[in-house]
Design a protein around this motif. Structure first.
Motif, PDB file in Angstrom:
ATOM      1  N   ASP A 196     -31.621 -14.671  25.889  1.00 37.39           N
ATOM      2  CA  ASP A 196     -32.403 -15.306  27.006  1.00 37.39           C
ATOM      3  C   ASP A 196     -33.679 -14.408  26.817  1.00 37.39           C
ATOM      4  O   ASP A 196     -33.946 -13.498  25.884  1.00 37.39           O
ATOM      5  CB  ASP A 196     -31.636 -14.696  28.406  1.00 37.39           C
ATOM      6  N   PRO A 197     -34.566 -15.180  27.487  1.00 32.37           N
ATOM      7  CA  PRO A 197     -36.112 -14.605  27.167  1.00 32.37           C
ATOM      8  C   PRO A 197     -36.258 -13.085  27.305  1.00 32.37           C
ATOM      9  O   PRO A 197     -36.954 -12.564  26.507  1.00 32.37           O
ATOM     10  CB  PRO A 197     -36.825 -15.344  28.237  1.00 32.37           C
ATOM     11  N   ARG A 200     -30.035 -15.162  32.731  1.00 32.44           N
ATOM     12  CA  ARG A 200     -29.722 -14.220  31.367  1.00 32.44           C
ATOM     13  C   ARG A 200     -28.359 -14.659  30.925  1.00 32.44           C
ATOM     14  O   ARG A 200     -27.571 -15.291  31.487  1.00 32.44           O
ATOM     15  CB  ARG A 200     -29.477 -12.866  32.375  1.00 32.44           C
ATOM     16  N   ASN A 201     -28.160 -14.018  29.718  1.00 31.83           N
ATOM     17  CA  ASN A 201     -26.654 -14.053  28.903  1.00 31.83           C
ATOM     18  C   ASN A 201     -25.799 -13.503  30.028  1.00 31.83           C
ATOM     19  O   ASN A 201     -25.849 -12.288  30.350  1.00 31.83           O
ATOM     20  CB  ASN A 201     -26.925 -13.377  27.688  1.00 31.83           C
ATOM     21  N   GLY A 202     -24.626 -14.466  29.862  1.00 30.44           N
ATOM     22  CA  GLY A 202     -23.603 -13.709  30.533  1.00 30.44           C
ATOM     23  C   GLY A 202     -23.469 -14.181  32.081  1.00 30.44           C
ATOM     24  O   GLY A 202     -22.743 -13.734  33.055  1.00 30.44           O
ATOM     25  N   GLY A 215     -23.122 -15.800  24.051  1.00 28.82           N
ATOM     26  CA  GLY A 215     -23.990 -15.894  22.626  1.00 28.82           C
ATOM     27  C   GLY A 215     -25.002 -14.838  22.314  1.00 28.82           C
ATOM     28  O   GLY A 215     -25.188 -14.270  21.316  1.00 28.82           O
ATOM     29  N   GLY A 216     -25.460 -14.403  23.824  1.00 28.15           N
ATOM     30  CA  GLY A 216     -26.565 -13.331  23.287  1.00 28.15           C
ATOM     31  C   GLY A 216     -26.218 -11.999  22.972  1.00 28.15           C
ATOM     32  O   GLY A 216     -26.489 -11.049  22.411  1.00 28.15           O
ATOM     33  N   GLN A 217     -24.686 -12.082  23.875  1.00 27.40           N
ATOM     34  CA  GLN A 217     -23.925 -10.711  23.585  1.00 27.40           C
ATOM     35  C   GLN A 217     -23.492 -10.493  22.200  1.00 27.40           C
ATOM     36  O   GLN A 217     -23.589  -9.514  21.576  1.00 27.40           O
ATOM     37  CB  GLN A 217     -22.944 -10.375  24.301  1.00 27.40           C
ATOM     38  N   LYS A 218     -23.011 -11.586  21.696  1.00 29.08           N
ATOM     39  CA  LYS A 218     -22.676 -11.686  20.326  1.00 29.08           C
ATOM     40  C   LYS A 218     -23.649 -11.281  19.206  1.00 29.08           C
ATOM     41  O   LYS A 218     -23.443 -10.536  18.294  1.00 29.08           O
ATOM     42  CB  LYS A 218     -22.053 -13.073  19.807  1.00 29.08           C
ATOM     43  N   GLN A 219     -24.970 -11.593  19.533  1.00 24.23           N
ATOM     44  CA  GLN A 219     -26.103 -11.285  18.724  1.00 24.23           C
ATOM     45  C   GLN A 219     -26.477 -10.011  18.676  1.00 24.23           C
ATOM     46  O   GLN A 219     -26.692  -9.253  17.693  1.00 24.23           O
ATOM     47  CB  GLN A 219     -27.060 -12.146  19.207  1.00 24.23           C
TER      48      GLN A 219
END
Length: 568
Positions: free
Chosen positions: A177-178, A336-338, A148-152
């Motif tokens: 992630d924060p 973290r993301n991923g 999700g974070g990588q997509k963003q």
């Protein structure tokens, strides 16, 4: 004199399918080079306001407009959406709805291709902007396979690659992630300072946005603008609380201690705030407060034993992960993301099979249980609601699982209505899902799982995109379920959610278990925070800044006191 880039003049808008205007008599001017934050509870009209700016209203969402809206001095209603897009670029809250290309590189380059940019120049721009957002190693990857974070970050790069005057970010932190969220705000801030572009941000995570300087905060409620002022001025009022918007946690702590918040102490930034008159009050409050330890049953409900998993048989996404979750716990899985958080939830639900290792439920190896069999005792709410929804109408979506299991219609109606009430969706029970916002769709999917009463509920970012009121309602409902013996496991980037609702936290990093401890110990351990891309809570930073002897205990006591104050 600064150039006006956005001008609302007595502007109102009413959606075609609604009985009253969503926006009423909006008067607002935003100037070149400003960085503006728009906040407000769900349904307040803030998303509609920004959709008017980027042209989605009225070209995608049809309705009646009165008054005037000018973009770069031109009347918006005389322009088409393609013309508006030359001035305004948007990063949407739901990144999947913004992807066009088959690879990350293609997606970032899409706007450049439309503008017939030479290939050599295009490649250079894509490499540069992908490096800025930390996605240069994923240029050949399919966007749909990213976290999700990588997509963003990919959608952010897709907007940055085009030289527009206005950058509009719709909840840019929702899937990050924060630490990555902190970096994203620094990235947006650096971009604004270097380019003098006008930045508009919609975000529920007010405290995280204020990590970087903001010129103005606009508070929207009930279709109107009720505040337009500097962050320091706003935090010295009770407007945020009155609108159901969570103020920065350190501000809440200072108020609990009896400190007076005024604009002159610079309350919008914890690094620069003047605490000279607050230190003794904080120490006094700390001495009077206390923490309460929660107890859980000793029997283990879910256990992972040396779990390893790979999608392609080459690179392990998870490596030798082991942990136990007890009956009746509320647990956070963070990292973290991923890091492999969402992959673990999919393994538990049976969407994937582990390469090696075991998953035990109530002491029984569930390797051979099908997805349907596991759904009788494990419910899962995915991060992206669009990946769960299969029905046209809200009621039918929430009732789907009950009907599939042969529950009588009378009981279905009662259980669905109760779940919709808790999730703040009862008034929309007869609406089509297509009419809902991303955050409202999220609540529909939560309701569709809660209505099934499983023994264990897995939630992937349960409060992402939710305002404080609905965040609290959803979490309170989960607490009530938990009190009835249902075990709750949440994958979250919200460090305060972790602290506030879950005593137990499991931390993942690079596919390995980094920590398995209390939430307070995790979020006050600087080594874990750095390794897992987490972020120190501002309560802990406040304790360090005021040199309290036991900063970790201060965090614990704040959480207990805050829960009691809000009657959690």
């Amino acid at each position: 004199m600064k150039k006006k880039v956005i001008e609302f003049d007595n502007f109102s808008f009413q959606y075609k399918a609604q009985a009253k205007p969503t926006l009423q008599d909006i008067n607002l001017t935003i100037y070149e080079g400003e960085k503006v934050l728009i906040v407000g509870p769900s349904g307040s009209g803030k998303s509609t306001l920004t959709n008017c700016i980027n042209g989605l209203v009225p070209f995608h969402y049809q309705g009646t407009i009165s008054g005037s809206l000018k973009i770069m001095g031109k009347e918006a209603k005389t322009m088409n959406i393609a013309e508006i897009s030359k001035y305004c670029g948007t990063v949407l809250q739901d990144p999947d709805s913004q992807f066009i290309g088959l690879t990350v590189a293609e997606d970032i380059a899409f706007k450049l291709e439309n503008d017939c940019v030479l290939q050599e120049e295009m490649i250079d721009k894509v490499k540069k902007v992908s490096g800025i957002v930390g996605m240069d190693a994923f240029l050949e990857a399919a966007p749909q396979r990213l976290s999700g974070g990588q997509k963003q970050r990919v959608t952010l790069a897709g907007v940055m690659v085009d030289d527009v005057d206005i950058l509009l970010f719709d909840e840019p932190l929702a899937n990050l992630d924060p630490a990555t969220g902190k970096s994203a705000m620094e990235l947006i801030d650096d971009l604004q300072k270097k380019s003098n572009k006008t930045i508009i941000i919609i975000e529920h995570r007010l405290e995280d946005v204020l990590h970087s300087d903001i010129d103005r905060i606009i508070v929207v409620n009930d279709g109107g603008i009720i505040a337009d002022m500097s962050p320091d001025e706003l935090l010295a009022t009770n407007i945020l609380k009155q609108c159901g918007i969570r103020e920065p946690l350190y501000i809440t702590a200072l108020k609990y201690a009896g400190c007076t918040i005024t604009p002159d102490i610079k309350p919008s930034n914890l690094n620069s705030i003047n605490l000279e008159n607050c230190i003794e009050k904080l120490k006094e409050w700390y001495g009077k407060s206390k923490a309460v330890e929660e107890k859980y049953e000793d029997n283990t409900l879910l256990e992972l034993e040396n779990l390893t998993f790979s999608y392609n048989g080459k690179k392990d996404i998870l490596r030798d992960v082991s942990f136990k979750i007890k009956q009746g716990e509320m647990v956070s899985i963070v990292g973290r993301n991923g890091a492999g958080k969402s992959t673990i939830s999919k393994l538990i639900c049976g969407l994937y099979k582990p390469s090696t290792g075991k998953i035990l439920f109530e002491g029984r190896d569930i390797f051979d249980d099908t997805i349907k069999e596991r759904s009788a005792y494990i419910g899962m709410v995915m991060q992206n609601p669009n990946q769960m929804i299969s029905k046209v109408m809200i009621f039918d979506e929430v009732a789907f699982g009950l009907r599939a299991n042969g529950v009588k219609e009378e009981e279905i109606k009662e259980r669905v209505h109760k779940a919709l009430q808790v999730c703040g969706l009862y008034e929309f029970r007869n609406w089509p899902i297509s009419a809902l916002s991303f955050g409202q769709k999220k609540r529909v999917t939560i309701a569709s799982i809660l209505v099934m009463n499983p023994k264990l509920i897995l939630l992937d970012e349960p409060t992402a995109g939710q305002d404080f009121k609905h965040y609290t309602e959803i979490m309170e409902f989960l607490v009530e379920l938990n009190k009835k013996g249902i075990t709750i496991v949440m994958i979250t980037h919200d460090m305060h959610l972790m602290l506030e609702y879950t005593k137990h936290a499991i931390v993942l990093s690079e596919g390995c278990k980094l920590a398995d401890d209390t939430s307070v110990n995790v979020i006050t351990n600087e080594e874990i925070i750095e390794a897992a891309n987490l972020k120190k809570t501002s309560i802990f930073e406040l304790a360090l800044k005021t040199e309290l002897k036991e900063p970790r205990e201060f965090v614990r006591r704040f959480i207990t006191y805050d829960r009691e104050e809000r009657k959690i």
